[in-house]
Motif scaffolding. Sequence first.
Motif, PDB file in Angstrom:
ATOM      1  N   SER A  44      -5.486  97.982  28.629  1.00 19.52           N
ATOM      2  CA  SER A  44      -5.403  98.247  29.496  1.00 19.52           C
ATOM      3  C   SER A  44      -3.955  98.752  29.677  1.00 19.52           C
ATOM      4  O   SER A  44      -3.018  99.211  29.949  1.00 19.52           O
ATOM      5  N   LEU A  45      -2.581  97.546  29.447  1.00 14.62           N
ATOM      6  CA  LEU A  45      -2.067  97.014  28.612  1.00 14.62           C
ATOM      7  C   LEU A  45      -1.320  97.834  27.919  1.00 14.62           C
ATOM      8  O   LEU A  45      -0.031  98.395  28.242  1.00 14.62           O
ATOM      9  N   VAL A  46      -1.899  98.077  27.102  1.00 13.87           N
ATOM     10  CA  VAL A  46      -1.033  99.071  26.057  1.00 13.87           C
ATOM     11  C   VAL A  46      -0.982  99.517  26.392  1.00 13.87           C
ATOM     12  O   VAL A  46      -0.528 100.970  26.237  1.00 13.87           O
ATOM     13  N   ALA A  47      -2.675 101.155  27.117  1.00 16.96           N
ATOM     14  CA  ALA A  47      -2.649 102.101  27.171  1.00 16.96           C
ATOM     15  C   ALA A  47      -1.364 102.224  28.377  1.00 16.96           C
ATOM     16  O   ALA A  47      -0.482 103.452  27.942  1.00 16.96           O
ATOM     17  N   VAL A  48      -1.260 101.465  29.303  1.00 18.48           N
ATOM     18  CA  VAL A  48       0.117 102.121  30.243  1.00 18.48           C
ATOM     19  C   VAL A  48       1.253 101.550  29.534  1.00 18.48           C
ATOM     20  O   VAL A  48       2.608 102.861  30.688  1.00 18.48           O
ATOM     21  N   VAL A  49       2.004 101.244  28.191  1.00 21.33           N
ATOM     22  CA  VAL A  49       3.031 100.842  28.222  1.00 21.33           C
ATOM     23  C   VAL A  49       3.304 101.812  27.278  1.00 21.33           C
ATOM     24  O   VAL A  49       4.378 103.016  27.422  1.00 21.33           O
ATOM     25  N   ILE A  50       2.191 103.130  26.402  1.00 23.76           N
ATOM     26  CA  ILE A  50       2.250 103.749  26.226  1.00 23.76           C
ATOM     27  C   ILE A  50       2.534 105.165  26.302  1.00 23.76           C
ATOM     28  O   ILE A  50       3.470 105.752  26.045  1.00 23.76           O
ATOM     29  N   MET A  51       1.704 105.150  27.329  1.00 19.18           N
ATOM     30  CA  MET A  51       2.331 106.478  28.469  1.00 19.18           C
ATOM     31  C   MET A  51       3.350 106.562  29.246  1.00 19.18           C
ATOM     32  O   MET A  51       4.286 107.615  29.991  1.00 19.18           O
ATOM     33  N   ILE A  52       3.556 105.143  29.631  1.00 22.66           N
ATOM     34  CA  ILE A  52       5.242 105.218  30.485  1.00 22.66           C
ATOM     35  C   ILE A  52       6.140 105.373  29.714  1.00 22.66           C
ATOM     36  O   ILE A  52       7.407 106.280  29.682  1.00 22.66           O
ATOM     37  N   ALA A  53       6.431 104.633  27.916  1.00 26.94           N
ATOM     38  CA  ALA A  53       6.823 105.284  27.042  1.00 26.94           C
ATOM     39  C   ALA A  53       7.576 106.576  27.232  1.00 26.94           C
ATOM     40  O   ALA A  53       8.997 107.462  26.901  1.00 26.94           O
ATOM     41  N   PHE A  54       6.274 107.346  27.098  1.00 30.53           N
ATOM     42  CA  PHE A  54       6.415 109.082  26.439  1.00 30.53           C
ATOM     43  C   PHE A  54       6.077 109.794  27.428  1.00 30.53           C
ATOM     44  O   PHE A  54       7.605 110.355  26.603  1.00 30.53           O
ATOM     45  N   LEU A  55       6.477 109.414  28.101  1.00 28.39           N
ATOM     46  CA  LEU A  55       7.136 110.155  29.744  1.00 28.39           C
ATOM     47  C   LEU A  55       8.954 109.774  29.446  1.00 28.39           C
ATOM     48  O   LEU A  55       9.641 110.252  29.651  1.00 28.39           O
ATOM     49  N   PHE A  56       8.831 108.911  29.084  1.00 26.58           N
ATOM     50  CA  PHE A  56      10.675 108.253  29.739  1.00 26.58           C
ATOM     51  C   PHE A  56      11.672 109.279  27.972  1.00 26.58           C
ATOM     52  O   PHE A  56      12.057 109.371  27.977  1.00 26.58           O
ATOM     53  N   VAL A  57      11.198 108.456  26.963  1.00 19.52           N
ATOM     54  CA  VAL A  57      11.291 109.220  25.940  1.00 19.52           C
ATOM     55  C   VAL A  57      10.613 110.435  25.038  1.00 19.52           C
ATOM     56  O   VAL A  57      11.163 110.963  23.915  1.00 19.52           O
ATOM     57  N   VAL A 105      -6.463 100.139  19.280  1.00 15.51           N
ATOM     58  CA  VAL A 105      -6.631 100.947  18.864  1.00 15.51           C
ATOM     59  C   VAL A 105      -7.709 101.813  19.130  1.00 15.51           C
ATOM     60  O   VAL A 105      -7.138 103.512  20.259  1.00 15.51           O
ATOM     61  N   PRO A 106      -8.888 101.790  19.120  1.00 16.09           N
ATOM     62  CA  PRO A 106      -9.712 102.789  19.470  1.00 16.09           C
ATOM     63  C   PRO A 106      -9.361 102.851  21.125  1.00 16.09           C
ATOM     64  O   PRO A 106     -10.264 104.102  21.289  1.00 16.09           O
ATOM     65  N   LEU A 107      -9.408 101.542  22.086  1.00 15.96           N
ATOM     66  CA  LEU A 107      -9.000 102.082  23.146  1.00 15.96           C
ATOM     67  C   LEU A 107      -7.893 102.557  24.195  1.00 15.96           C
ATOM     68  O   LEU A 107      -7.933 103.456  24.499  1.00 15.96           O
ATOM     69  N   ALA A 108      -6.981 101.564  23.756  1.00 15.03           N
ATOM     70  CA  ALA A 108      -5.920 102.257  25.012  1.00 15.03           C
ATOM     71  C   ALA A 108      -5.475 103.794  23.662  1.00 15.03           C
ATOM     72  O   ALA A 108      -4.756 104.819  24.302  1.00 15.03           O
TER      73      ALA A 108
END
Length: 192
Positions: A44-57, A105-108
């Motif tokens: 969950s933590l990795v997924a939220v970081v990936i999504m928010i990072a992608f939103l900004f960059v 890897v498979p979840l986030a």
Amino acid sequence: MQLDYKEILTATMVLFAVIDIIGSIPIIIDLRQKVGHIQSEKASLVAVVIMIAFLFVGEEILKLIGVDVNSFAVAGAFVIFFLALEMVLGIELYKHDAPETASVVPLAFPLIAGAGTMTTILSLSSEYQTISIVIAIVINTIFVYIVLKLSKKIEGLLGKGGIDVIRKVFGVILLAIAVKLFAANIQGLFIQ
């Protein structure tokens, strides 16, 4: 900056439908059976970081390769449209790779923050405030975490039929959203 609760609700529902964590319960159960333990917090933590990072960059990455947000949003509308068709018709258009371990890897990625989610986030950014999308991402991640933690209980409670009904309902909502995204951004391709 004022919070727009309608935007937050819409963005949350769109991401909920695209992430489709309820529809992924059979995959999560299968993973749990194969490897024994699912790292819910880490995924969950990795997924939220990936999504928010992608939103900004994400937009800067697009500019780097010469693609504007309207083009990406229209392409995203097509991706969301086909994901929705999968949900409504019960067919498989996108082939998922079979994960071998139940780690980040498979979840986030790609189950939670996959290509459809990334496309949706950038598509939403062309229409909604950034804060609304961040809140929607956080709400969905909390829900994803709860589902990962309680996946066995949820599957028992809903049953296969209940999960199928939820997938179809959110599939129809997703179809409508894909059409709206397409209509809102197609004009931007010609007015430049």
